[in-house]
Design a protein around this motif. Structure first.
Motif, short mmCIF file in Angstrom:
data_model
loop_
_atom_site.label_atom_id
_atom_site.label_comp_id
_atom_site.label_asym_id
_atom_site.label_seq_id
_atom_site.Cartn_x
_atom_site.Cartn_y
_atom_site.Cartn_z
N SER A 29 52.27 82.21 60.63
CA SER A 29 51.92 81.59 61.67
C SER A 29 50.18 81.96 62.09
O SER A 29 49.77 82.92 61.45
CB SER A 29 52.84 82.07 62.97
OG SER A 29 52.43 83.27 63.27
N LYS A 30 49.85 81.02 63.12
CA LYS A 30 48.42 81.48 63.62
C LYS A 30 48.30 82.87 64.00
O LYS A 30 47.30 83.19 63.76
CB LYS A 30 47.96 80.42 64.67
CG LYS A 30 46.55 80.63 65.02
CD LYS A 30 45.91 79.01 65.89
CE LYS A 30 44.68 79.66 66.46
NZ LYS A 30 43.72 79.16 65.86
N PRO A 31 49.36 83.16 64.97
CA PRO A 31 48.82 84.44 65.75
C PRO A 31 49.07 85.68 64.58
O PRO A 31 48.46 86.59 64.51
CB PRO A 31 50.29 84.47 66.73
CG PRO A 31 50.68 83.02 66.91
CD PRO A 31 50.15 82.59 65.77
N ALA A 33 48.44 85.26 61.24
CA ALA A 33 47.53 85.32 60.37
C ALA A 33 46.09 85.96 61.09
O ALA A 33 45.32 86.69 60.41
CB ALA A 33 47.23 83.94 60.09
N THR A 34 46.05 85.76 62.37
CA THR A 34 44.86 86.23 63.09
C THR A 34 44.86 87.85 63.11
O THR A 34 44.01 88.27 62.82
CB THR A 34 44.70 85.61 64.57
OG1 THR A 34 44.78 84.06 64.60
CG2 THR A 34 43.58 86.26 65.37
N ASP A 39 44.89 83.67 56.11
CA ASP A 39 44.75 82.30 56.16
C ASP A 39 46.04 81.84 56.80
O ASP A 39 47.31 82.42 56.73
CB ASP A 39 44.70 81.58 54.93
CG ASP A 39 43.43 81.80 54.15
OD1 ASP A 39 42.40 81.98 55.00
OD2 ASP A 39 43.09 81.69 52.94
N VAL A 40 45.99 80.89 58.00
CA VAL A 40 46.95 80.40 58.58
C VAL A 40 47.76 79.57 57.52
O VAL A 40 47.37 78.90 56.93
CB VAL A 40 46.55 79.53 59.93
CG1 VAL A 40 48.02 78.61 60.47
CG2 VAL A 40 46.08 80.27 60.99
N GLY A 41 49.10 79.89 57.73
CA GLY A 41 50.04 79.07 56.60
C GLY A 41 50.03 79.67 55.22
O GLY A 41 50.78 79.02 54.46
#
Length: 82
Positions: A29-31, A33-34, A39-41
């Motif tokens: 997920s974006k959070p 991955a951050t 990478d997101v996804g």
């Protein structure tokens, strides 16, 4: 260094009789991955460990997520010939 299992036993005052481990593929997920600087996804592996005592009670659960390029699982099996 001390084993994680020893730290868990010390913290909870209970002996680990068994550990159930589940490994499954997930997409970041974006959070997540951050936080992981990935990478997101992107592909990742989620590891869930359940620590059980002699009474078969789960007394600790750990969840960790590893981007695919940062995780290796290796296992060796031997056949016993009785």
């Amino acid at each position: 260094g001390e084993l994680v299992s020893s730290l868990i036993e010390s913290r909870f005052g209970r002996a680990i009789s068994r550990i159930r481990q589940e490994i499954k593929g997930v997409c970041l997920s974006k959070p997540m991955a951050t936080e992981l600087k990935a990478d997101v996804g992107g592909a990742a592996l989620k590891v869930i460990r359940r620590y059980l005592d002699a009474s078969e009670d789960v007394f600790e659960i750990s969840v960790s997520t590893h981007p695919a390029d940062r995780f290796t699982f290796a296992m060796e099996m031997s056949r016993s010939r009785a």
